[in-house]
Design a protein around this motif. Structure first.
Motif, PDB file in Angstrom:
ATOM      1  N   ALA A  25      17.141 -11.216  52.754  1.00 44.91           N
ATOM      2  CA  ALA A  25      15.887 -11.624  52.272  1.00 44.91           C
ATOM      3  C   ALA A  25      15.585 -11.253  50.861  1.00 44.91           C
ATOM      4  O   ALA A  25      15.292 -12.182  50.021  1.00 44.91           O
ATOM      5  CB  ALA A  25      14.854 -11.378  53.185  1.00 44.91           C
ATOM      6  N   PRO A  26      15.793 -10.074  50.364  1.00 46.41           N
ATOM      7  CA  PRO A  26      15.362  -9.858  49.103  1.00 46.41           C
ATOM      8  C   PRO A  26      16.305 -10.344  48.089  1.00 46.41           C
ATOM      9  O   PRO A  26      15.889 -10.536  47.026  1.00 46.41           O
ATOM     10  CB  PRO A  26      15.650  -8.102  48.860  1.00 46.41           C
ATOM     11  N   ALA A  27      17.196 -10.806  48.291  1.00 46.91           N
ATOM     12  CA  ALA A  27      18.264 -11.623  47.366  1.00 46.91           C
ATOM     13  C   ALA A  27      17.414 -12.889  46.998  1.00 46.91           C
ATOM     14  O   ALA A  27      17.590 -13.726  45.809  1.00 46.91           O
ATOM     15  CB  ALA A  27      19.557 -11.844  47.871  1.00 46.91           C
ATOM     16  N   PHE A  28      16.668 -13.335  47.887  1.00 45.96           N
ATOM     17  CA  PHE A  28      15.958 -14.704  47.603  1.00 45.96           C
ATOM     18  C   PHE A  28      14.467 -14.495  47.330  1.00 45.96           C
ATOM     19  O   PHE A  28      13.922 -15.404  46.564  1.00 45.96           O
ATOM     20  CB  PHE A  28      15.783 -15.582  48.768  1.00 45.96           C
ATOM     21  N   THR A  29      14.017 -13.248  47.365  1.00 47.35           N
ATOM     22  CA  THR A  29      12.514 -12.930  47.055  1.00 47.35           C
ATOM     23  C   THR A  29      12.474 -12.926  45.470  1.00 47.35           C
ATOM     24  O   THR A  29      13.435 -12.546  44.743  1.00 47.35           O
ATOM     25  CB  THR A  29      12.006 -11.852  47.639  1.00 47.35           C
ATOM     26  N   GLY A  30      11.230 -13.091  45.045  1.00 46.00           N
ATOM     27  CA  GLY A  30      10.952 -13.449  43.737  1.00 46.00           C
ATOM     28  C   GLY A  30      10.390 -14.392  43.207  1.00 46.00           C
ATOM     29  O   GLY A  30      10.288 -15.708  43.779  1.00 46.00           O
ATOM     30  N   THR A  31      10.346 -14.701  41.638  1.00 43.28           N
ATOM     31  CA  THR A  31      10.016 -15.626  40.980  1.00 43.28           C
ATOM     32  C   THR A  31      11.339 -16.396  40.432  1.00 43.28           C
ATOM     33  O   THR A  31      11.996 -15.661  39.880  1.00 43.28           O
ATOM     34  CB  THR A  31       9.122 -15.495  39.929  1.00 43.28           C
ATOM     35  N   TRP A  32      11.642 -17.796  40.519  1.00 42.09           N
ATOM     36  CA  TRP A  32      12.669 -18.340  39.784  1.00 42.09           C
ATOM     37  C   TRP A  32      12.192 -19.693  39.011  1.00 42.09           C
ATOM     38  O   TRP A  32      11.094 -20.348  39.463  1.00 42.09           O
ATOM     39  CB  TRP A  32      13.503 -19.003  41.168  1.00 42.09           C
ATOM     40  N   SER A  33      12.750 -19.754  37.934  1.00 44.20           N
ATOM     41  CA  SER A  33      12.171 -20.814  36.955  1.00 44.20           C
ATOM     42  C   SER A  33      13.270 -21.459  36.377  1.00 44.20           C
ATOM     43  O   SER A  33      14.374 -21.122  36.226  1.00 44.20           O
ATOM     44  CB  SER A  33      11.301 -19.938  35.821  1.00 44.20           C
ATOM     45  N   GLY A  34      13.000 -22.900  35.906  1.00 42.92           N
ATOM     46  CA  GLY A  34      13.868 -23.704  35.274  1.00 42.92           C
ATOM     47  C   GLY A  34      13.553 -23.481  33.690  1.00 42.92           C
ATOM     48  O   GLY A  34      12.718 -22.586  33.437  1.00 42.92           O
ATOM     49  N   THR A  35      14.113 -24.442  33.027  1.00 41.57           N
ATOM     50  CA  THR A  35      14.056 -24.378  31.532  1.00 41.57           C
ATOM     51  C   THR A  35      13.424 -25.682  31.005  1.00 41.57           C
ATOM     52  O   THR A  35      13.570 -26.550  31.548  1.00 41.57           O
ATOM     53  CB  THR A  35      15.283 -24.139  30.642  1.00 41.57           C
TER      54      THR A  35
END
Length: 118
Positions: A25-35
């Motif tokens: 799970a921690p590998a997927f957690t967090g904020t992800w953004s495009g450009t």
């Protein structure tokens, strides 16, 4: 026998390190953004809840980690028309992580796009 307490502590620390490395799970957690302009973004919580935008529409839902992928499950999304915006994230079925890159796949496993951690 001073070595026994130190050996026990060392083994306990090693076991904790190994077990914490097994949690996907921690590998997927967090904020992800495009450009770029109208970039998609996604935030995934440890409990599998996620929220984000495809660059136009808001999305919210709950997923789960299954082996080495994140399964989005059902989610709610707005359905605004935004001219010139690629709304690929709203078609998400699952995702995989490789380092700081989240690759989003559709329900058939075809790659839709990527987001970067941060």
């Amino acid at each position: 026998m001073r070595r026994l307490p130190m050996l026990t502590t060392t083994l306990a620390a090693a076991a904790l390190l190994v077990l914490s490395g097994c949690s996907a799970a921690p590998a997927f957690t967090g904020t992800w953004s495009g450009t770029g302009e109208n970039a998609p973004s996604l935030e995934i919580s440890e409990d599998g809840a996620f929220a984000g935008t495809d660059g136009c529409n808001r999305m919210v839902g709950s997923g789960e980690v299954a082996e080495q992928s994140f399964e989005f499950g059902q989610f709610a999304t707005t359905r605004k028309f935004c001219e010139g915006v690629d709304t690929w994230l709203s078609l998400a079925g699952s995702a995989t992580v490789d380092g700081d890159t989240l690759t989003v796949l559709d329900a058939d496993g075809a790659e839709l796009g990527t987001l970067t951690r941060g």
